[in-house]
Scaffold this motif. Structure first.
Motif, mmCIF file in Angstrom:
data_model
loop_
_atom_site.group_PDB
_atom_site.id
_atom_site.type_symbol
_atom_site.label_atom_id
_atom_site.label_comp_id
_atom_site.label_asym_id
_atom_site.label_seq_id
_atom_site.Cartn_x
_atom_site.Cartn_y
_atom_site.Cartn_z
ATOM 1 N N ARG A 200 113.164 37.683 24.713
ATOM 2 C CA ARG A 200 112.049 38.530 25.385
ATOM 3 C C ARG A 200 110.659 38.550 24.923
ATOM 4 N N ASN A 201 110.525 38.438 23.425
ATOM 5 C CA ASN A 201 109.245 38.382 22.883
ATOM 6 C C ASN A 201 108.564 37.024 23.138
ATOM 7 N N TYR A 203 108.953 35.373 26.190
ATOM 8 C CA TYR A 203 108.456 35.418 27.471
ATOM 9 C C TYR A 203 107.359 36.126 27.417
ATOM 10 N N LEU A 205 105.042 36.221 24.971
ATOM 11 C CA LEU A 205 103.947 35.111 24.543
ATOM 12 C C LEU A 205 103.340 34.365 25.567
ATOM 13 N N ILE B 10 100.233 44.028 35.013
ATOM 14 C CA ILE B 10 101.872 43.816 34.971
ATOM 15 C C ILE B 10 102.119 44.370 33.467
ATOM 16 N N GLN B 12 103.688 44.952 29.978
ATOM 17 C CA GLN B 12 104.419 44.062 29.009
ATOM 18 C C GLN B 12 106.165 44.466 28.972
ATOM 19 N N VAL B 15 107.670 42.468 31.902
ATOM 20 C CA VAL B 15 107.917 40.924 31.274
ATOM 21 C C VAL B 15 109.114 40.755 30.592
ATOM 22 N N LYS B 16 109.365 41.723 29.734
ATOM 23 C CA LYS B 16 110.488 41.454 28.881
ATOM 24 C C LYS B 16 111.777 41.675 29.394
ATOM 25 N N ARG B 17 111.656 42.754 30.332
ATOM 26 C CA ARG B 17 112.892 43.100 31.065
ATOM 27 C C ARG B 17 113.337 41.787 31.992
ATOM 28 N N ALA B 19 113.102 38.719 31.223
ATOM 29 C CA ALA B 19 113.855 37.784 30.508
ATOM 30 C C ALA B 19 115.358 38.301 30.598
ATOM 31 N N THR B 20 115.505 39.526 30.303
ATOM 32 C CA THR B 20 117.001 40.081 30.280
ATOM 33 C C THR B 20 117.428 39.748 31.931
ATOM 34 N N VAL B 22 116.886 37.177 33.749
ATOM 35 C CA VAL B 22 117.331 35.786 33.897
ATOM 36 C C VAL B 22 118.580 35.573 32.804
ATOM 37 N N GLN B 23 118.652 36.226 31.863
ATOM 38 C CA GLN B 23 119.889 36.198 30.987
ATOM 39 C C GLN B 23 121.138 36.513 31.831
ATOM 40 N N LEU B 82 106.930 33.285 35.560
ATOM 41 C CA LEU B 82 106.604 33.629 34.082
ATOM 42 C C LEU B 82 106.345 32.140 33.389
ATOM 43 N N GLU B 194 103.741 38.822 18.539
ATOM 44 C CA GLU B 194 104.811 39.501 18.615
ATOM 45 C C GLU B 194 105.684 39.546 17.338
#
Lengths: 216, 216
Positions: A200-201, A203, A205, B10, B12, B15-17, B19-20, B22-23, B82, B194
């Motif tokens: 997540r971090n 992504y 960056l 957008i 932060q 953006v971090k979510r 990543a989740t 995609v996982q 991303l 980060e």
DNA sequence: TGCTGTGAAGTGCTTCACAGCG
DNA sequence: CGCTGTGAAGCACTTCACAGCA
């Protein structure tokens, strides 16, 4: 210098910042700084001075007006407010690369948190000695947790195994889980999970790199 | 199925979510799910359906009304939005326990992020081979970063060494840093950092344990 | 005088509720 | 008819600004 807690809802963000304040206060203490005011402390933590003052005010009045905060007693006040002034024993499931690293890392870095027992599903690993601990079968988690009064479990398995590890922990009575596996896990709502997923971090960056218009 | 990005700020957090998402989408794909609507996807990620829809809407219109999202094409849309649909090479400083674990962990878990070179200040470690990489002196970071067009650096040193590692990276031209060392670091404001500090997560778990009135 | 502690104002993210389209 | 995409409302955290105390 009173310390009546102001009974109000305390933001998660505040609790996490307090961990950083303690970390930074240790550096001030090591450098023999006796008193620090909110602005330099905030500066060292990467936040605003008013944020520091508000965060601390949730737990009591620790400062001296016109002067600042006494470094040692502030550390003591924070750690005791958060109940991290005594040891929290923990169990860890998943003795791979990441697990081994975490055992050493945690046990060396902090006196408040200690890994006390380690587990793995792989029968070939059971009985091995890792960092002074014998790798045990997950079937033994419950006995261990009850005997040692453990509340916190750490998951460092591969993602496919995370849910199984989680279920073992929950069945054993664990109510707080730190999950390093890059996978979401399902728990009853009596159990609290914190995720550590540094992809997540990464992504975040990368997004900033590409937003601020430089690389491809 | 258009994909005009709505040019807006957008968060932060969004953006971090992503990543989740995609996982979790990878799991749906592995289970041969072709189409998923926002609610089940949200459920699997531990967020609200409306949150998923809003997050995705920042980047385009990826869904089909009355149907949902096509799993494979949504993954493709997110990763390409991303810029994590191609490889990001990285350098790592600090080849201790944590560093070793991270090299393996990252290189196995993701095709988007790869550690390409590793460094350590300890002269006794320089020249060692770790996970197929030769440990190099920090003085070589700059050449390496320029030759391989690397933007991202990872710090896995002990806390006392974090600032020095950081300075080496910044001087070499790195503009994005992932810091695993439990220490705050100072960087010019052209550089993004980060922090991954799971003691913050442990503080949060302990706070909830003691709030919900069970243990000492 | 200097810095804390804190109500009030501001900001940004999340959730709601529903119009609109497949 | 169902689910997306989205303005509007709600909520939570952060910052401001200053009264109050050492």
């Amino acid at each position: 210098m009173s310390s009546e807690p102001k009974s109000k809802h305390i933001p998660q963000a505040t609790v996490k910042r307090l961990a950083t304040y303690v970390q930074v206060l240790k550096n001030f203490e090591r450098d023999n700084v006796e008193v620090v005011s909110s602005n330099p402390l905030a500066e060292a933590c990467g936040v605003q001075g008013s944020q520091v003052r508000k965060d601390l005010a949730y737990f009591g009045e620790f400062g001296i007006r016109g002067v600042g905060y006494h470094v040692k007693s502030l550390m003591q006040s924070i750690t005791s407010s958060l109940r991290v002034d005594h040891e929290w024993p923990m169990v860890l499931v998943g003795v791979g690369n990441l697990g081994r690293a975490m055992i050493n890392h945690i046990n060396r870095a902090s006196s408040a948190f200690t890994v006390k027992a380690i587990f793995d599903c792989d029968p070939f690993k059971i009985g091995d000695i890792v960092s002074g601990f014998e790798v045990m079968s997950p079937s033994e988690i419950q006995e261990c947790v009850e005997k040692m009064h453990i509340d916190i479990g750490i998951i460092t398995t591969r993602p496919e195994r995370a849910q199984r590890a989680c279920d073992h922990l929950v069945n054993a009575g664990i109510t707080a889980i730190l999950n390093f596996a890059p996978a979401r896990i399902k728990v009853p709502d009596t159990v609290n999970v914190e995720y550590v997923d540094f992809f997540r971090n990464l992504y975040s960056l990368v997004f900033d790199l590409t937003q601020n218009g430089r690389n491809s």
